[in-house]
Design a protein around this motif. Structure first.
Motif, PDB file in Angstrom:
ATOM      1  N   ASP A 164       9.829   7.978  15.069  1.00  0.00           N
ATOM      2  CA  ASP A 164      10.996   8.055  15.813  1.00  0.00           C
ATOM      3  C   ASP A 164      11.869   9.257  15.500  1.00  0.00           C
ATOM      4  O   ASP A 164      12.934   9.432  16.073  1.00  0.00           O
ATOM      5  CB  ASP A 164      11.535   6.588  15.904  1.00  0.00           C
ATOM      6  N   GLY A 165      11.910   9.631  14.333  1.00  0.00           N
ATOM      7  CA  GLY A 165      12.858  10.530  13.858  1.00  0.00           C
ATOM      8  C   GLY A 165      14.370  10.229  13.588  1.00  0.00           C
ATOM      9  O   GLY A 165      15.119  11.026  13.548  1.00  0.00           O
ATOM     10  N   GLY A 166      14.398   8.917  12.958  1.00  0.00           N
ATOM     11  CA  GLY A 166      15.714   8.643  12.702  1.00  0.00           C
ATOM     12  C   GLY A 166      15.817   7.001  12.595  1.00  0.00           C
ATOM     13  O   GLY A 166      15.027   6.334  12.399  1.00  0.00           O
ATOM     14  N   THR A 167      17.291   6.689  12.851  1.00  0.00           N
ATOM     15  CA  THR A 167      17.588   5.293  12.931  1.00  0.00           C
ATOM     16  C   THR A 167      17.291   4.531  14.229  1.00  0.00           C
ATOM     17  O   THR A 167      17.230   3.157  13.950  1.00  0.00           O
ATOM     18  CB  THR A 167      19.158   5.138  12.571  1.00  0.00           C
ATOM     19  N   GLU A 168      17.340   5.331  15.247  1.00  0.00           N
ATOM     20  CA  GLU A 168      17.103   4.468  16.225  1.00  0.00           C
ATOM     21  C   GLU A 168      15.622   4.636  16.965  1.00  0.00           C
ATOM     22  O   GLU A 168      15.081   5.727  17.189  1.00  0.00           O
ATOM     23  CB  GLU A 168      18.072   5.106  17.648  1.00  0.00           C
ATOM     24  N   ASP A 224      -1.059  11.069   8.332  1.00  0.00           N
ATOM     25  CA  ASP A 224      -1.268  10.072   7.182  1.00  0.00           C
ATOM     26  C   ASP A 224      -2.107  10.587   6.225  1.00  0.00           C
ATOM     27  O   ASP A 224      -3.244  10.389   6.154  1.00  0.00           O
ATOM     28  CB  ASP A 224      -1.728   8.617   7.697  1.00  0.00           C
ATOM     29  N   ASN A 225      -1.248  11.118   4.978  1.00  0.00           N
ATOM     30  CA  ASN A 225      -1.950  11.639   3.714  1.00  0.00           C
ATOM     31  C   ASN A 225      -2.887  10.519   3.042  1.00  0.00           C
ATOM     32  O   ASN A 225      -4.086  11.061   2.308  1.00  0.00           O
ATOM     33  CB  ASN A 225      -1.198  12.453   2.840  1.00  0.00           C
ATOM     34  N   VAL A 226      -2.697   9.332   3.198  1.00  0.00           N
ATOM     35  CA  VAL A 226      -3.456   8.093   2.404  1.00  0.00           C
ATOM     36  C   VAL A 226      -4.733   8.100   3.263  1.00  0.00           C
ATOM     37  O   VAL A 226      -5.798   7.713   2.666  1.00  0.00           O
ATOM     38  CB  VAL A 226      -2.520   7.017   2.247  1.00  0.00           C
ATOM     39  N   THR A 227      -4.772   7.831   4.434  1.00  0.00           N
ATOM     40  CA  THR A 227      -5.798   7.431   5.287  1.00  0.00           C
ATOM     41  C   THR A 227      -6.560   8.532   6.017  1.00  0.00           C
ATOM     42  O   THR A 227      -7.684   8.737   6.318  1.00  0.00           O
ATOM     43  CB  THR A 227      -5.523   6.514   6.418  1.00  0.00           C
ATOM     44  N   GLY A 228      -5.815   9.790   5.997  1.00  0.00           N
ATOM     45  CA  GLY A 228      -6.428  11.061   6.708  1.00  0.00           C
ATOM     46  C   GLY A 228      -6.397  10.969   8.202  1.00  0.00           C
ATOM     47  O   GLY A 228      -6.863  11.629   8.797  1.00  0.00           O
ATOM     48  N   LEU A 229      -5.596  10.058   8.690  1.00  0.00           N
ATOM     49  CA  LEU A 229      -5.703   9.752  10.154  1.00  0.00           C
ATOM     50  C   LEU A 229      -4.221  10.593  10.490  1.00  0.00           C
ATOM     51  O   LEU A 229      -3.543  10.852   9.936  1.00  0.00           O
ATOM     52  CB  LEU A 229      -5.203   8.231  10.548  1.00  0.00           C
ATOM     53  N   VAL A 230      -4.471  11.297  11.722  1.00  0.00           N
ATOM     54  CA  VAL A 230      -3.561  11.986  12.461  1.00  0.00           C
ATOM     55  C   VAL A 230      -2.987  11.297  13.698  1.00  0.00           C
ATOM     56  O   VAL A 230      -3.895  11.136  14.437  1.00  0.00           O
ATOM     57  CB  VAL A 230      -3.994  13.468  12.671  1.00  0.00           C
ATOM     58  N   TRP A 231      -1.954  11.178  13.796  1.00  0.00           N
ATOM     59  CA  TRP A 231      -1.522  10.046  14.887  1.00  0.00           C
ATOM     60  C   TRP A 231      -0.619  10.755  15.920  1.00  0.00           C
ATOM     61  O   TRP A 231      -0.041  11.811  15.747  1.00  0.00           O
ATOM     62  CB  TRP A 231      -0.418   8.761  14.314  1.00  0.00           C
ATOM     63  N   GLN A 232      -0.757  10.606  17.245  1.00  0.00           N
ATOM     64  CA  GLN A 232       0.058  11.057  18.263  1.00  0.00           C
ATOM     65  C   GLN A 232       1.476  10.466  17.874  1.00  0.00           C
ATOM     66  O   GLN A 232       1.804   9.400  17.750  1.00  0.00           O
ATOM     67  CB  GLN A 232      -0.432  10.519  19.803  1.00  0.00           C
ATOM     68  N   GLY A 237       0.901  -1.352  -0.101  1.00  0.00           N
ATOM     69  CA  GLY A 237       0.009  -0.068   0.037  1.00  0.00           C
ATOM     70  C   GLY A 237       0.884   1.343  -0.002  1.00  0.00           C
ATOM     71  O   GLY A 237       2.075   1.191   0.437  1.00  0.00           O
ATOM     72  N   PRO A 238       0.394   2.381  -0.260  1.00  0.00           N
ATOM     73  CA  PRO A 238       1.039   3.639  -0.585  1.00  0.00           C
ATOM     74  C   PRO A 238       1.243   4.206   1.041  1.00  0.00           C
ATOM     75  O   PRO A 238       0.146   3.977   1.743  1.00  0.00           O
ATOM     76  CB  PRO A 238       0.117   4.575  -1.421  1.00  0.00           C
ATOM     77  N   THR A 239       2.167   4.947   1.239  1.00  0.00           N
ATOM     78  CA  THR A 239       2.436   5.831   2.412  1.00  0.00           C
ATOM     79  C   THR A 239       2.903   6.929   2.120  1.00  0.00           C
ATOM     80  O   THR A 239       3.510   7.284   1.025  1.00  0.00           O
ATOM     81  CB  THR A 239       3.658   5.023   3.272  1.00  0.00           C
ATOM     82  N   ASP A 240       2.473   7.945   2.672  1.00  0.00           N
ATOM     83  CA  ASP A 240       2.689   9.371   2.748  1.00  0.00           C
ATOM     84  C   ASP A 240       2.310  10.146   4.127  1.00  0.00           C
ATOM     85  O   ASP A 240       1.281  10.235   4.106  1.00  0.00           O
ATOM     86  CB  ASP A 240       1.563   9.743   1.561  1.00  0.00           C
ATOM     87  N   TYR A 241       3.508  10.425   4.608  1.00  0.00           N
ATOM     88  CA  TYR A 241       3.381  10.734   6.117  1.00  0.00           C
ATOM     89  C   TYR A 241       3.881  12.082   6.129  1.00  0.00           C
ATOM     90  O   TYR A 241       4.809  12.262   5.525  1.00  0.00           O
ATOM     91  CB  TYR A 241       4.289   9.961   6.984  1.00  0.00           C
ATOM     92  N   ILE A 242       3.419  13.105   7.030  1.00  0.00           N
ATOM     93  CA  ILE A 242       3.994  14.348   7.175  1.00  0.00           C
ATOM     94  C   ILE A 242       4.314  14.553   8.697  1.00  0.00           C
ATOM     95  O   ILE A 242       3.193  14.142   9.614  1.00  0.00           O
ATOM     96  CB  ILE A 242       2.920  15.475   6.913  1.00  0.00           C
ATOM     97  N   ASP A 243       5.332  14.736   9.211  1.00  0.00           N
ATOM     98  CA  ASP A 243       5.787  15.119  10.461  1.00  0.00           C
ATOM     99  C   ASP A 243       5.250  16.383  10.730  1.00  0.00           C
ATOM    100  O   ASP A 243       5.988  17.427  10.222  1.00  0.00           O
ATOM    101  CB  ASP A 243       7.277  14.840  10.664  1.00  0.00           C
ATOM    102  N   ASN A 244       4.170  16.426  11.645  1.00  0.00           N
ATOM    103  CA  ASN A 244       3.926  17.660  12.316  1.00  0.00           C
ATOM    104  C   ASN A 244       4.611  18.352  13.379  1.00  0.00           C
ATOM    105  O   ASN A 244       4.026  19.140  14.232  1.00  0.00           O
ATOM    106  CB  ASN A 244       2.418  17.595  12.339  1.00  0.00           C
ATOM    107  N   GLY A 245       5.344  17.545  13.893  1.00  0.00           N
ATOM    108  CA  GLY A 245       6.224  17.680  15.316  1.00  0.00           C
ATOM    109  C   GLY A 245       5.708  16.674  16.412  1.00  0.00           C
ATOM    110  O   GLY A 245       6.012  15.897  16.564  1.00  0.00           O
ATOM    111  N   ASP A 246       4.416  17.018  16.941  1.00  0.00           N
ATOM    112  CA  ASP A 246       3.705  16.380  17.992  1.00  0.00           C
ATOM    113  C   ASP A 246       2.953  15.312  17.311  1.00  0.00           C
ATOM    114  O   ASP A 246       2.414  14.331  18.034  1.00  0.00           O
ATOM    115  CB  ASP A 246       2.888  17.242  18.889  1.00  0.00           C
ATOM    116  N   THR A 247       2.682  15.330  16.016  1.00  0.00           N
ATOM    117  CA  THR A 247       1.693  14.432  15.449  1.00  0.00           C
ATOM    118  C   THR A 247       2.273  14.038  13.997  1.00  0.00           C
ATOM    119  O   THR A 247       3.487  14.669  13.486  1.00  0.00           O
ATOM    120  CB  THR A 247       0.208  15.008  15.020  1.00  0.00           C
ATOM    121  N   VAL A 248       1.824  12.726  13.343  1.00  0.00           N
ATOM    122  CA  VAL A 248       2.020  12.572  12.195  1.00  0.00           C
ATOM    123  C   VAL A 248       0.774  12.611  11.378  1.00  0.00           C
ATOM    124  O   VAL A 248      -0.098  11.718  11.810  1.00  0.00           O
ATOM    125  CB  VAL A 248       2.843  11.193  12.205  1.00  0.00           C
TER     126      VAL A 248
END
Length: 185
Positions: free
Chosen positions: A131-135, A67-75, A54-65
């Protein structure tokens, strides 16, 4: 015709309006739509292709993420403590980020599965976004969903972040929580 009584919607729209489904102020739950004046389950997500298919298209908003595909905003960052299922439901409904949004909720099992990438383990979610990176910094453990077990009333569904596998557990068990808002599910 009386705007002071709080419900001025057309009778015709009550057949499809998710906020006034079949009558004034009868809102459909998340993951449902209004048809012919009744709230109905939206089964579209059950056939949704998950990553990597499935497609993924996330935007990091700082406190939230978002998901432009589902329209969900995650903590984005989850609380470090675990909690029972009832406390998890209540925690999400209390505006977990203090951002004034009143539509936060514990995600359904299907909604939480949209974050799983079956090509990854430990964790099985996109660490670049969450998580903002490799760890990995998010707990690599069980997360509650709001989906209750149909066969065992004292249990609810949970998802293991390290593998993306789902199972049920007693609601008194304590697991981590990642709240969600928006979207259809």
């Amino acid at each position: 015709g009386d705007w002071s009584n709080g419900c001025e919607v057309s009778v015709e729209s009550m057949d499809t309006d998710t906020q006034h489904c079949g009558g004034c102020n009868i809102a459909c739950d998340a993951g449902m739509y209004c048809s012919e004046g009744a709230c109905r389950i939206d089964y579209e997500i059950a056939t949704w292709p998950l990553p990597p298919d499935g497609p993924t298209d996330y935007i990091d908003n700082g406190d939230t993420v978002t998901d432009n595909v589902t329209g969900l905003v995650w903590q984005k960052v989850v609380a470090p403590e675990t909690m029972s299922w009832e406390d998890a439901v209540a925690s999400c409904e209390r505006d977990p980020l203090g951002d004034g949004k009143d539509d936060w909720r514990l995600p359904s099992a299907m909604a939480l599965r949209t974050l799983v990438d079956q090509t990854r383990t430990s964790p099985a979610l996109n660490i670049d976004v969450f998580d903002g990176g490799t760890e990995p910094t998010s707990p690599n453990d069980f997360f509650w969903t709001r989906s209750e077990s149909a066969n065992f009333p004292a249990q609810a569904w949970r998802l293991m972040a390290s593998t993306g596998m789902s199972s049920t557990a007693n609601r008194t068990n304590e697991h981590f929580v990642r709240c969600v808002r928006g979207g259809k599910w």
